[in-house]
Design a protein around this motif. Structure first.
Motif, PDB file in Angstrom:
ATOM      1  N   VAL A  49       0.840  -1.203   0.000  1.00 22.03           N
ATOM      2  CA  VAL A  49       0.000   0.000   0.000  1.00 22.03           C
ATOM      3  C   VAL A  49       0.873   1.250   0.000  1.00 22.03           C
ATOM      4  N   ILE A  50       1.848   1.285   0.922  1.00 24.53           N
ATOM      5  CA  ILE A  50       2.663   2.491   1.052  1.00 24.53           C
ATOM      6  C   ILE A  50       3.635   2.626  -0.116  1.00 24.53           C
ATOM      7  N   ALA A  51       4.061   1.498  -0.714  1.00 20.88           N
ATOM      8  CA  ALA A  51       4.925   1.572  -1.896  1.00 20.88           C
ATOM      9  C   ALA A  51       4.216   2.281  -3.045  1.00 20.88           C
ATOM     10  N   VAL A  52       2.913   2.039  -3.196  1.00 22.56           N
ATOM     11  CA  VAL A  52       2.140   2.739  -4.224  1.00 22.56           C
ATOM     12  C   VAL A  52       2.063   4.228  -3.891  1.00 22.56           C
ATOM     13  N   ALA A  53       1.860   4.550  -2.607  1.00 21.74           N
ATOM     14  CA  ALA A  53       1.755   5.951  -2.178  1.00 21.74           C
ATOM     15  C   ALA A  53       3.019   6.741  -2.531  1.00 21.74           C
ATOM     16  N   ARG A  54       4.186   6.083  -2.501  1.00 20.77           N
ATOM     17  CA  ARG A  54       5.454   6.772  -2.809  1.00 20.77           C
ATOM     18  C   ARG A  54       5.527   7.249  -4.257  1.00 20.77           C
ATOM     19  N   THR A  55       4.702   6.668  -5.142  1.00 24.05           N
ATOM     20  CA  THR A  55       4.775   7.024  -6.567  1.00 24.05           C
ATOM     21  C   THR A  55       3.861   8.196  -6.922  1.00 24.05           C
ATOM     22  N   CYS A  56       3.133   8.742  -5.954  1.00 21.19           N
ATOM     23  CA  CYS A  56       2.079   9.708  -6.258  1.00 21.19           C
ATOM     24  C   CYS A  56       2.543  11.157  -6.142  1.00 21.19           C
ATOM     25  N   ASN A  57       1.791  12.027  -6.795  1.00 24.19           N
ATOM     26  CA  ASN A  57       2.052  13.465  -6.738  1.00 24.19           C
ATOM     27  C   ASN A  57       1.351  14.121  -5.553  1.00 24.19           C
ATOM     28  N   LEU A  58       0.337  13.455  -5.009  1.00 20.27           N
ATOM     29  CA  LEU A  58      -0.448  14.001  -3.912  1.00 20.27           C
ATOM     30  C   LEU A  58      -1.104  12.847  -3.161  1.00 20.27           C
ATOM     31  N   ILE A  59      -1.171  12.974  -1.846  1.00 25.83           N
ATOM     32  CA  ILE A  59      -1.825  11.962  -1.020  1.00 25.83           C
ATOM     33  C   ILE A  59      -3.051  12.580  -0.353  1.00 25.83           C
ATOM     34  N   LEU A  60      -4.169  11.878  -0.435  1.00 23.69           N
ATOM     35  CA  LEU A  60      -5.371  12.244   0.319  1.00 23.69           C
ATOM     36  C   LEU A  60      -5.516  11.260   1.472  1.00 23.69           C
ATOM     37  N   ILE A  61      -5.566  11.763   2.681  1.00 22.16           N
ATOM     38  CA  ILE A  61      -5.846  10.902   3.831  1.00 22.16           C
ATOM     39  C   ILE A  61      -7.284  11.175   4.244  1.00 22.16           C
ATOM     40  N   VAL A  62      -8.134  10.163   4.053  1.00 24.45           N
ATOM     41  CA  VAL A  62      -9.567  10.319   4.290  1.00 24.45           C
ATOM     42  C   VAL A  62      -9.900   9.807   5.689  1.00 24.45           C
ATOM     43  N   LEU A  63     -10.462  10.703   6.506  1.00 25.08           N
ATOM     44  CA  LEU A  63     -10.715  10.398   7.908  1.00 25.08           C
ATOM     45  C   LEU A  63     -12.174  10.645   8.276  1.00 25.08           C
ATOM     46  N   ASP A  82      16.422  15.110  10.284  1.00 28.13           N
ATOM     47  CA  ASP A  82      16.647  15.751   8.984  1.00 28.13           C
ATOM     48  C   ASP A  82      17.957  15.274   8.359  1.00 28.13           C
ATOM     49  N   LEU A  83      19.017  15.230   9.164  1.00 23.05           N
ATOM     50  CA  LEU A  83      20.316  14.786   8.662  1.00 23.05           C
ATOM     51  C   LEU A  83      20.247  13.331   8.197  1.00 23.05           C
ATOM     52  N   ILE A  84      19.587  12.484   8.969  1.00 29.57           N
ATOM     53  CA  ILE A  84      19.443  11.073   8.599  1.00 29.57           C
ATOM     54  C   ILE A  84      18.683  10.939   7.285  1.00 29.57           C
ATOM     55  N   ASP A  85      17.624  11.747   7.105  1.00 33.96           N
ATOM     56  CA  ASP A  85      16.868  11.725   5.846  1.00 33.96           C
ATOM     57  C   ASP A  85      17.772  12.027   4.655  1.00 33.96           C
ATOM     58  N   VAL A  86      18.648  13.023   4.816  1.00 32.52           N
ATOM     59  CA  VAL A  86      19.548  13.407   3.721  1.00 32.52           C
ATOM     60  C   VAL A  86      20.568  12.299   3.444  1.00 32.52           C
ATOM     61  N   VAL A  87      21.124  11.718   4.496  1.00 26.51           N
ATOM     62  CA  VAL A  87      22.119  10.646   4.332  1.00 26.51           C
ATOM     63  C   VAL A  87      21.471   9.406   3.701  1.00 26.51           C
ATOM     64  N   GLU A  88      20.272   9.052   4.165  1.00 23.60           N
ATOM     65  CA  GLU A  88      19.568   7.896   3.592  1.00 23.60           C
ATOM     66  C   GLU A  88      19.290   8.116   2.103  1.00 23.60           C
ATOM     67  N   GLY A  89      18.877   9.326   1.747  1.00 25.82           N
ATOM     68  CA  GLY A  89      18.721   9.684   0.336  1.00 25.82           C
ATOM     69  C   GLY A  89      17.545   9.062  -0.380  1.00 25.82           C
ATOM     70  N   ASN A  90      16.637   8.392   0.357  1.00 21.42           N
ATOM     71  CA  ASN A  90      15.511   7.708  -0.305  1.00 21.42           C
ATOM     72  C   ASN A  90      14.159   8.254   0.148  1.00 21.42           C
ATOM     73  N   ARG A  91      14.156   9.445   0.724  1.00 18.96           N
ATOM     74  CA  ARG A  91      12.900  10.043   1.184  1.00 18.96           C
ATOM     75  C   ARG A  91      12.164  10.694   0.019  1.00 18.96           C
ATOM     76  N   VAL A  92      10.843  10.672   0.082  1.00 22.17           N
ATOM     77  CA  VAL A  92      10.032  11.371  -0.920  1.00 22.17           C
ATOM     78  C   VAL A  92       9.178  12.407  -0.192  1.00 22.17           C
ATOM     79  N   TYR A  93       9.073  13.576  -0.798  1.00 25.78           N
ATOM     80  CA  TYR A  93       8.365  14.706  -0.186  1.00 25.78           C
ATOM     81  C   TYR A  93       7.099  14.958  -1.001  1.00 25.78           C
TER      82      TYR A  93
END
Length: 343
Positions: free
Chosen positions: A111-125, A205-216
């Protein structure tokens, strides 16, 4: 000891450790170890992160992709298309994200792997119980390297062959110092690098940069069932950042949701004008706002078109006079009209 057990052990130690200057180095080290274990969990050795799995492999179509994550819905990905302002926007209805999804529980990894490919996420609550579930879903997505409504940390990071750690901070730091930075980098076996902190950043923040695999990824929280709350409660919800209240049952406030989707996607529409004809305002070429040059426009139509381009004529807000003769590097703006002249 399993990876999940190691993660739990580190999380327990972090919860027991008081946060202060004296423990900053130790907490930084624990956070780095935790990030490495999470990466190992997400992408097991000899695998590709568990793959998308049956029912999750959906071809990307249209001008943008949005994913909607609910509490409890389908068991597979259900694709649909929203047509809005001339753009075709692919909407994926994903199975609910449950607690432990980031650790591989249920089908959370797919589920979350698909979310990483998107331009926008909607969280429906459910508007009657948004906070607990909102935090749960955020935590699961964060654990999978997805950063919601955030910009990449303003950190310069460059590995090198020798010279040790060269640390520079261009402003005061409330959490990181050179020793904490060295401790985190040492956990990644990095002993030679240039690090520049250009804003007040954290160990995470530093760990995110070092890991290099974060998506914003931008995110909108869709709060459903507003027909069951008072006007006063609705006024409060409207003040919450990144939120849109709706009633799916009564189809209330869908226009507001669509407009917010459009604003968050930041798409740019370019209309084509064949020589001697009126512009075609029915089918724009839609570009992401960070790739809107004439060259980007040509590549969106066909990869060989840029080789045949002599120049372009542009009408609209990106030019000083209409039409204006421009080259391939000219940056187009929303609702510009373009006519290509070939060699």
């Amino acid at each position: 000891m399993s990876i999940l057990a190691k993660i739990a052990e580190i999380e327990n130690e972090m919860n027991r450790t008081q946060k202060n200057k004296a423990t900053a180095h130790h907490l930084g080290l624990l956070k780095a170890r935790l990030a490495k274990l999470r990466r190992e969990l997400i992408t097991p050795k000899g695998g590709t992160g568990g793959g998308t799995g049956e029912g999750f492999d959906v071809a990307k179509t249209g001008d943008a992709r949005i994913v909607a994550a609910y509490e409890f819905t389908t068991l597979t990905t259900v694709p649909g298309v929203i047509r809005y302002k001339g753009a075709k926007i692919q909407l994926l209805d994903l199975p609910g994200i449950i607690e432990g999804a980031k650790d591989g529980k249920g089908r959370g990894r797919q589920v979350i792997a698909v979310a990483r490919t998107c331009n926008l996420i909607l969280i429906v609550l459910d508007v009657l119980k948004p906070l607990g579930h909102k935090k749960l879903i955020e935590r699961e997505l964060e654990g999978f390297g997805i950063r919601l409504n955030k910009q990449p940390p303003n950190i310069g990071f460059k590995k090198k062959d020798k010279g040790g750690i060269n640390f520079t901070a261009t402003c005061a730091q409330s959490e990181l110092d050179v020793e904490t930075v060295k401790t985190i980098l040492a956990e990644y076996k990095i002993h030679n690098a240039d690090i520049t902190l250009r804003s007040d950043v954290t160990a995470d923040d530093l760990i995110d940069v070092v890991e290099g695999n974060r998506v914003y990824i931008p995110c909108i929280y869709v709060l459903n069932k507003i027909d069951q709350i008072s006007i006063e409660e609705l006024d409060i919800i409207y003040k919450v950042p990144h939120c849109v209240p709706i009633s799916a049952h009564h189809r209330w406030n869908f226009d507001d949701l669509l407009e917010k989707l459009w604003n968050y996607l930041q798409l740019v529409r370019i209309y084509t004008k064949p020589k001697g004809q009126l512009p075609d305002y029915t089918s724009p070429v839609v570009l992401p706002n960070d790739r809107t040059s004439v060259e980007d426009f040509c590549l969106k139509i066909h990869k060989n078109l840029i080789k045949e381009l002599k120049y372009a004529l542009v009408w609209g807000s990106s030019v000083k006079h209409n039409p204006q003769k421009v080259g391939k590097d000219h940056v187009l703006e929303d609702e510009d009209v373009i006519q290509l002249v070939k060699k």
